[in-house]
Design an enzyme around this catalytic site. Structure first.
Site, short mmCIF file in Angstrom:
data_model
loop_
_atom_site.label_atom_id
_atom_site.label_comp_id
_atom_site.label_asym_id
_atom_site.label_seq_id
_atom_site.Cartn_x
_atom_site.Cartn_y
_atom_site.Cartn_z
N SER A 96 0.78 -1.23 0.00
CA SER A 96 0.00 0.00 0.00
C SER A 96 0.81 1.28 0.00
CB SER A 96 -0.95 0.00 1.19
OG SER A 96 -2.05 -0.83 0.93
N PHE A 119 -10.12 -14.24 1.06
CA PHE A 119 -9.73 -14.51 2.44
C PHE A 119 -8.80 -15.71 2.57
CE2 PHE A 119 -11.93 -11.17 3.90
CZ PHE A 119 -12.86 -11.30 4.90
N GLY A 134 2.79 -0.88 4.09
CA GLY A 134 2.25 -1.73 3.05
C GLY A 134 2.44 -3.19 3.36
#
Length: 398
Positions: free
Chosen positions: A83, A144, A326
């Site tokens: 991120s 997931f 991140g």
């Protein structure tokens, strides 16, 4: 166990008790903090670089880059930044604002018509600061790791190599009910940045990757930074990433990063990330007006932390600092520094996917404290509180 199979770390908006900002000193040694990543067996490698006034003042590494060969980790290696990619994307959007191609308060519907339900009530700004309320597509069950069996399925199955288009990822996010009405809360959502990448493409005719390369990577000579599309490997020297399975570690270095898209598919090095931070917060990439918008924050609900446009503000015990963290399976990143761009630390670490991250969170905070807070140690209780806050913020979408 971290819940999301292709999780991108939420903002590491950690908070310690406020303290006066001390003048940074030139010397620092965070080697002990790097070894802490390896000591409990939760990570295979960690390395970091600290810069001050544009020059490197410390670089260190601990651990093994390849369990098969036992090769030591290199401190100048490349890694998936997750991120931290968001800071690059947000910077491009702000440059487009400066060019008059859009306004931060434009509704998403104006530029991406028909794509987002209630898009006429969601602004570009709300995408960038995570106040849109849009559901994080990575919280959809298809992404997931529910347990070790689902982690094993991902490691050995086809989904690890699946090619995703941004339209597919956005569609997953908007198919779910929003968390709240636009502007009525804060919730980290990777869907926001997939949409931001699509917005860049709509306005420029080029992919967000090409615009980041043209506007940031080339001008700053970030020669080891890439945003690779569907390329599954990491070019150049790098530490390998692993998943922790009952039968032993599984190498997960190679994966298709299109699942991260503009929310987190970048690759870089500590030196390149520090150079980017220096330029961004030193005012070399944005005009003063857009620089002010970058640092115009909203509360996250976690102590003294707040979130701007693709960057977070946090207090590690020595006053407010700016950056992002991140994560992508088997990799973790931290990039934080001072608001004037004069001092920063870039950290990469390789946690075993499928392990409890609480100890790793403590190590991350300790590296930030040691390198950015004049080398002084924060009170143990404050560090523990910060690490707990980091875990809480990640939630299901981590």
């Amino acid at each position: 166990m971290r819940a999301a199979a292709v999780a991108l770390a939420g903002a590491t908006v950690v908070t310690l008790a406020p303290a006066a900002v001390a003048a940074p000193r030139s010397g620092v040694d965070a080697q002990a903090e790097l070894r802490a990543f390896i000591a409990d067996g939760s990570s295979t490698a960690a390395f970091a670089e600290v810069r001050q006034d544009g020059r490197r003042i410390w670089r260190g590494a601990a651990g093994t880059s390849d369990l098969a060969t036992g090769q030591p980790v290199r401190s100048d290696g490349r890694f998936r930044i997750g991120s931290v990619t968001k800071a690059f994307v947000s910077t491009v959007v702000l440059q487009l604002v400066a060019e008059g191609r859009l306004r931060l308060d434009d509704p998403v519907e104006r530029h991406l018509p028909g794509l987002v339900p209630n898009g006429d009530a969601i602004s570009v700004r709300q995408l960038l600061n995570h106040t849109s309320g849009l559901f994080d597509y990575l919280e959809d069950p298809q992404f997931f790791f529910r347990d070790e069996a689902s982690l094993r399925d991902w490691v050995h199955g086809a989904s690890r190599w699946q090619d995703y288009r941004p339209e597919q990822l956005a569609a997953v996010g908007v198919a779910h009910a929003p968390y709240f009405a636009p502007g009525q809360g804060w919730r980290y959502s990777n869907t926001n940045y997939v949409l931001a990448g699509m917005l860049i493409r709509k306005l420029t005719g080029n992919s967000w990757q090409r615009e980041v390369e043209r506007r940031i990577v080339r001008p700053l000579h970030l020669d080891d930074t890439a945003f690779p599309g569907s390329e599954t490997g990491v070019r150049g020297p790098h530490a390998h990433a692993y998943a922790k399975l009952a039968e032993g570690p599984a190498d997960i270095t190679r994966l298709n990063p299109t699942v991260a898209d503009a929310a987190g598919n970048g690759i870089s090095t500590p030196a390149d990330l520090n150079r980017f931070h220096t330029a961004l917060f030193g005012g070399k990439l944005l005009r003063p007006a857009e620089q002010a918008e970058l640092k115009r924050t909203v509360p996250t609900g976690s102590g003294h932390s707040s979130y701007g446009l693709g960057v977070a503000q946090a207090d590690f015990g020595c006053g407010p600092l700016w950056g992002h963290d991140g994560g992508i399976p088997g990799w973790g990143t931290l990039l934080f520094g001072t608001a004037d761009g004069k001092r920063q630390v870039a950290l990469s670490y390789n946690p075993y996917e499928g392990t409890d991250p609480s100890g790793i969170d403590m190590a991350v905070v300790n590296v930030a404290v040691k390198t950015l807070c004049n080398g002084a140690a924060a009170p143990a209780g404050a560090v523990a509180d910060a690490a707990a806050g980091l875990s809480a913020l990640r939630g299901a979408g981590r």
